[in-house]
Enzyme design. Sequence first.
Site, PDB file in Angstrom:
ATOM      1  CG  HIS A 124       0.276  -3.702   5.608  1.00 39.42           C
ATOM      2  ND1 HIS A 124      -0.490  -3.356   4.521  1.00 39.42           N
ATOM      3  CD2 HIS A 124       0.724  -4.963   5.365  1.00 39.42           C
ATOM      4  CE1 HIS A 124      -0.514  -4.351   3.656  1.00 39.42           C
ATOM      5  NE2 HIS A 124       0.217  -5.345   4.141  1.00 39.42           N
ATOM      6  CG  HIS A 174      -1.941  -1.095   1.177  1.00 41.46           C
ATOM      7  ND1 HIS A 174      -2.488  -1.653   2.317  1.00 41.46           N
ATOM      8  CD2 HIS A 174      -2.517  -1.748   0.128  1.00 41.46           C
ATOM      9  CE1 HIS A 174      -3.353  -2.588   1.982  1.00 41.46           C
ATOM     10  NE2 HIS A 174      -3.386  -2.669   0.658  1.00 41.46           N
ATOM     11  CD  GLU A 187      -1.620  -3.277   9.632  1.00 40.04           C
ATOM     12  OE1 GLU A 187      -1.244  -2.094   9.508  1.00 40.04           O
ATOM     13  OE2 GLU A 187      -2.345  -3.869   8.805  1.00 40.04           O
ATOM     14  CD  GLU A 192      -0.853   0.621   4.585  1.00 41.10           C
ATOM     15  OE1 GLU A 192      -0.052  -0.322   4.696  1.00 41.10           O
ATOM     16  OE2 GLU A 192      -2.083   0.470   4.572  1.00 41.10           O
TER      17      GLU A 192
END
Length: 697
Positions: free
Chosen positions: A501, A403, A574, A406
């Site tokens: 991420h 992504h 994350e 990010e």
Amino acid sequence: MAERSQTAPEAGSDMGNEDAIGGNVSKYTVLPSGYCGQPKKGHLIFDACFESGNLGRVDQVSEFEYDLFIRPDTCNPRFRVWFNFTVENVKESQRVIFNIVNFSKTKSLYRDGMAPMVKSTSRPKWQRLPPKNVYYYRCPDHRKNYVMSFAFCFDREEDIYQFAYCYPYTYTRFQHYLDSLQKRNMDYFFREQLGQSVQQRQLDLLTITSPEDKSDLENSVMQKKIKIPKLSLNHVEEDGEVKDYGEEDLQLRHIKRPEGRKPSEVAHKSIEAVVARLEKQNGLSLGHSTCPEEVFVEASPGTEDMDSLEDAVVPRALYEELLRNYQQQQEEMRHLQQELERTRRQLVQQAKKLKEYGALVSEMKELRDLNRRLQDVLLLRLGSENLREGAEQKVVFITGRVHPGETPSSFVCQGIIDFLISQHPIARVLREYLVFKIAPMLNPDGVYLGNYRCSLMGFDLNRHWLDPSPWAHPTLHGVKQLIIQMYNDPKTSLEFYIDIHAHSTMMNGFMYGNIFEDEERFQRQAIFPKLLCQNAEDFSYSSTSFNRDAVKAGTGRRFLGGLLDHTSYCYTLEVSFYSYIIGGTTAAVPYTEEAYMKLGRNVARTFLDYYRLNPLVEKVTIPMPRLRPRCPTSSSQPGASPWTPLVGLDASQDCLPPYCEPMSPHRVYRTMCSGSYCVSDCSLIIQGVCAPPPSSW
């Protein structure tokens, strides 16, 4: 003055045709309504036509207020989160309010104190705006979308100011970083191009592990002949005299021995000849009882050479004076020769000493180098089962930036790489035992274009792992084929897959894992996050979750978790866009670039604990200090000023950066020594206008 739209579709819905945004603004000058003429200072110029830039439209609401529209991801209007733009042509002390009016998400860390990033040409270090000047609310004037408003005061007219959602990390910066690593010619670092994106940008794959062939190293170590010189002064007598050195006698530079005669020797011979002739002539003259006056004949110096001296007749007084001078010179020359010989012997003695000391220093350097190589061989024999012939290679596969918006994932990934290629004792053990495959940027087109979630063609690549297209998702297709190839290789054991991420609504770092019917496998899967929680203060195991949501079916974690066998574990790592909370406190500590990379270093370090390789570090190297009990820093206490420096943990508390030597404590400043940006309180800009939004909104 542009009128705000009064239509009110559902929040988070796609933008209507009247609000269609085709691209980024390019040096767009905002002029007041009805103004004609050249722009003046204070007529702001907005620009987002640069790498990773994003700003689709600017509307001036009033003299000091501007509505800013995020450009949606290319070919996909659903995602509008990332922004990155510059503002120039400002006026000193000019106060403005910027409203980001078309976020596609309703939940955001802006509700929890997150603030936009800002820097300027004279202050190039990114810093966050004060949270008190940032508001996040649902606004009826913008289709009931959530709006993020922030107040700012420009303080330097010559500066160009840049605002961003989070710390940018561009494709070009990434390529320069890899180029710098490649130039170091490390034998345990290998970079290759796994494929290309739709726009022909590189998909880089990094392999970090020790070279497989260690036989040459072992042979060179075992066959190395060490000659340590014995520093002895036996050739020096007690009285300081130097013995005969034989063939080892050193010839000093200033003592030359040419084949021909030296000028001094020629002159010396000439003087002796003259004196001898004078003595002879004087004897003859005395034998014949000749007076000095009668035998004196003046010779013409311009017409006769030295041979004519044999026939010359010199008075006795002159002869005696010449003889005395000659004897005096002879005595002085003998004394000088003795001094020169004594000095020569001393110099030869000192040169001998220096030569032996130099050889000793050189041997000491070779011994240190040999010691390091012996440690490598010992490490290889003690614990490097991964590289033994016929053994399975234990592979850890890490991906990031699928992504593009990010950006923290790139900093975490760089922290992992920096640590693994360093000479840190733990990194050396990990390179011997494991093979790290890292694809740090899976979506280079999206990163370059300034998208938040999608590729150039509008695809969320992390939902297409089941059947990636070689032409629509070429980078994802290349990575998947490589993973399947390693899975089918009997000599390769894919132990871990970690996809990095960033999260826009949660604090701390945490992980997502899979759910398995095998209870033992499920329990083993929780080991790595628990160990990481012990090593990293910003990682939260309580926020870590294991699920099999249908909406996540196309992610790398879910797909590879179902494909690989029970010995492999797949995670999504994350990390918050904003901050982390240290255990035992309630204050949020905002992330910095260094803090993101520190998390990456701790992720790499955790593999040492997981594979129980700590004894290898202790056997091969000096024992490393363990983590001390963590205590909150001064800035983590409630009520601490957001503009005070954050003092990081010292070297014994932190997983050291890429060097072996302990470092002085890191200090990460959120403001620059040259002064903070002048950001005034909202209520001071214009009374009542910028007050916190009413609760009815």
